[in-house]
Scaffold this active site. Structure first.
Site, PDB file in Angstrom:
ATOM      1  CE1 TYR A 122       9.196  -4.910   7.919  1.00  0.00           C
ATOM      2  CE2 TYR A 122       6.835  -5.057   8.314  1.00  0.00           C
ATOM      3  CZ  TYR A 122       7.915  -4.419   7.736  1.00  0.00           C
ATOM      4  OH  TYR A 122       7.723  -3.282   6.984  1.00  0.00           O
ATOM      5  CG  ASP A 157       1.578   4.188   4.611  1.00  0.00           C
ATOM      6  OD1 ASP A 157       0.442   3.723   4.796  1.00  0.00           O
ATOM      7  OD2 ASP A 157       2.619   3.578   4.887  1.00  0.00           O
ATOM      8  CG  ASP A 181      -0.237  -0.054   2.523  1.00  0.00           C
ATOM      9  OD1 ASP A 181       1.003  -0.108   2.528  1.00  0.00           O
ATOM     10  OD2 ASP A 181      -0.916  -0.056   3.568  1.00  0.00           O
TER      11      ASP A 181
END
Length: 600
Positions: free
Chosen positions: A228, A103, A101
């Site tokens: 992560y 941001d 995605d």
């Protein structure tokens, strides 16, 4: 006369040596392997995203003008009001994978409010984008930092909003200007921090291309090794980026491959809790709270502090605990051993990116933290809240003398079930998979990427303000009803010197009761349970392609004694087939908590 070299970071560089031919070749091999691993998108996709951002910039300006007109402001103010789109995160750093995605942050002048953003932006997006381009739009007005989750022509966009205490936002606005922070509240500061950190970070690395290659490699390694994710106590993308940037500062002329090799040894042997700093901290007249363990006692407890370079400086890794620190250091040591062998030609770069063995071999015992709801929207909110609190359960487990490691997996598993009554719901909450919907695929929380779930899990929203949606009552009967669950797994490793039986029932019960006493829990709509699970009982959907579920090792029994002459034998001992009538209408046996802990 020797040319004075610039100092990158808070200390002098370790080496300014230029790359050798071998290092240049290894860098090419690393880049080629990252391409094989799917970490670079095709040029056409890059151009598509760039064009989309240009469209969003035009929409941001039109949005600001629209609000100005609604407020009956003069035409001169309308024309100069401006508005700007900033990117941040992995996209801004230039180290993103295909499908990731973007941001984005809409920055508006002071007369535009968050209420305006949610009232007008959705309709302006629909009007100015091509017909059918918006595949999904999810506004989250409850979030502290306003966000609209978008899927536009196959591209995932997180559209955030903030305003500045200025009358106009010009196209050449420099977000790094600390004077822009004047007059902002905590929410506005938090929103602006994303692009400010990304821009500062890029200015603090000697070679951006080298930094991006190394960061792609480190992020892929961290994701494959399941270390992560900030929420569950591991570094997130920006934190790993700051670690890579610090190594780049120490080796300004090095290739990306050398930075990766140095990374594992330098960060793996760092003298924690000495902080990672990319620049000296700075003061500012607005006097915002900055990370400072000498002033703030809570900052002293940060175990692996990685400090953001933009004012106000914050710790990006405050969630790291004893277990996650131990796991991170172990994985860094493992990575260093592998890259040493890559350097000598005994291993390939693909060996560094081998997947974790969390479910296949690392642990014998697991805790399954299962949250459930009878409505999908309700589960997005409830599972986000549970995810934000699971770390507290892990902290309680870490204090047990019998436990050496309690490691939370960095993703939740979302499933859908069909239950006819409360008994079947309870079976699901104890780990029974027989009611799972066969036509709905299990997905991990990072793939679903639900904005409401994420906002609550990341502390960006009050869970009590999130809409729960419509919920069906599950009553006894023949008609199945949906139950949505999200399961988080905690791998348990016993302490080496432990001779006691594992018993975590007290910690589990206390934690569960605490969450169910909150206003986020609604009886009859939300559910929560903790079930003990052996490795050989794990659901098959947690294993990836080519992975096998561990098998149960049968205990060796002592040799049978020879039968005494004349002694009667039972049917089983006779060698004859024994038939027993099947018991029907009985719930399948599921593993539950007993007062003594985990049973076989």
């Amino acid at each position: 006369m020797a040319v004075q070299q610039r100092q990158w970071g808070t200390t002098p560089s370790i080496s300014w040596t230029l790359p050798t031919e071998k290092e240049i070749l290894q860098d090419e091999e690393l880049t080629n392997e990252l391409k094989r691993q799917g970490q670079y998108e095709v040029p056409g996709e890059t151009q598509k995203k760039q064009q989309l951002l240009i469209q969003l910039q035009k929409i941001a300006v039109e949005f600001v003008k629209h609000v100005c007109r609604k407020n009956n402001l003069p035409e001169s103010v309308i024309n100069s009001a401006g508005g700007k789109i900033f990117t941040y995160g992995s996209y801004r750093l230039g180290a993103y994978a295909p499908g990731a995605d973007i941001d984005t942050l809409v920055v508006a002048p002071r007369h535009v409010t968050r209420e305006d953003f949610f009232e007008y932006m959705p309709s302006i997006l629909e009007r100015m984008l091509p017909p059918g381009a918006i595949e999904e739009m999810k506004p989250v007005p409850e979030a502290y930092v306003p966000i609209i989750k978008l899927m536009i022509s196959g591209t995932d966009i997180d559209l955030n909003f903030t305003r500045l205490a200025i009358s106009s936002v010009p196209w050449d606005l420099d977000v790094k200007d600390t004077n822009l922070l004047r007059g902002l509240d905590d929410r506005e500061l938090r929103a602006l921090n994303g692009p400010r950190v990304a821009d500062e970070l890029l200015e603090l690395v000697p070679q951006k291309k080298t930094f991006r290659t190394a960061l792609r490699a480190v992020k892929l390694w961290a994701q494959r090794r399941a270390v992560y994710g900030n929420i569950v106590g591991f570094p997130g993308g920006v934190a790993w980026g700051m670690l890579v940037a610090r190594v780049c500062q120490l080796y300004p002329q090095a290739t990306g491959s050398v930075i990766v090799m140095k990374f594992f040894r330098i960060i793996g042997r760092w003298n924690w809790p000495q902080p990672i700093l990319l620049k000296e901290s700075e003061d500012h007249p607005i006097q915002a709270r900055v990370w400072n363990p000498r002033l703030y006692p809570t900052d002293k407890y940060h175990m692996m502090p990685i400090i953001t370079p933009a004012y106000p400086a914050m710790c990006a890794t405050h969630n790291i605990g004893p277990t996650t620190k131990k796991i991170i250091i172990q994985e860094l040591e493992r990575g260093g051993d592998i890259t040493d062998k890559i350097s000598f030609g005994r291993l390939k770069w693909k060996d560094l990116f081998a997947k974790h063995t969390y479910f296949t071999k690392d642990y014998k015992y697991y805790l399954s933290i299962i949250s459930g709801s009878t409505a999908k929207d309700a589960q997005a909110a409830w599972s986000g809240f549970v995810e934000s609190k699971v770390r507290l359960l892990v902290q309680a487990l870490e204090g047990q003398a019998t436990i050496g490691v309690a490691r939370l997996f960095n993703k939740g598993f979302a499933r859908e079930h069909r239950c006819r009554n409360e008994d079947e719901i309870q079976a699901v909450l104890h780990g029974d998979m027989q009611y799972q919907a066969t036509n709905v695929k299990t997905e991990t929380t990072d793939k679903i990427n639900d904005p409401r779930h994420n906002a609550i899990a990341e502390g960006n929203a009050d869970p009590t303000t999130i809409t729960n949606g419509h919920s069906e009552t599950v009553s006894n009967g023949n008609e199945p009803h949906a139950l949505y669950t999200t399961t988080y797994y905690v791998g348990i490793e016993l302490a080496q010197d432990s001779t006691k039986k594992l018993d975590v029932s007290a910690e589990s019960k206390d934690w569960k009761e605490q969450q169910c006493r909150t206003t986020n829990f609604e009886e009859g709509r939300n559910y929560l349970n903790i079930a003990a699970t052996r490795s050989y009982d794990l659901p098959l959907d947690v294993f990836g392609p080519g992975e096998e579920r561990p098998t149960r090792v049968k205990k060796k029994l002592p040799p049978k004694k020879a039968p005494v002459p004349g002694q009667k034998r039972n049917l089983s001992a006779s060698g004859m087939e024994v038939w027993r009538e099947a018991k029907t209408n009985k719930r399948p046996r599921t593993r539950r908590w007993s007062p003594t802990g985990i049973d076989d």
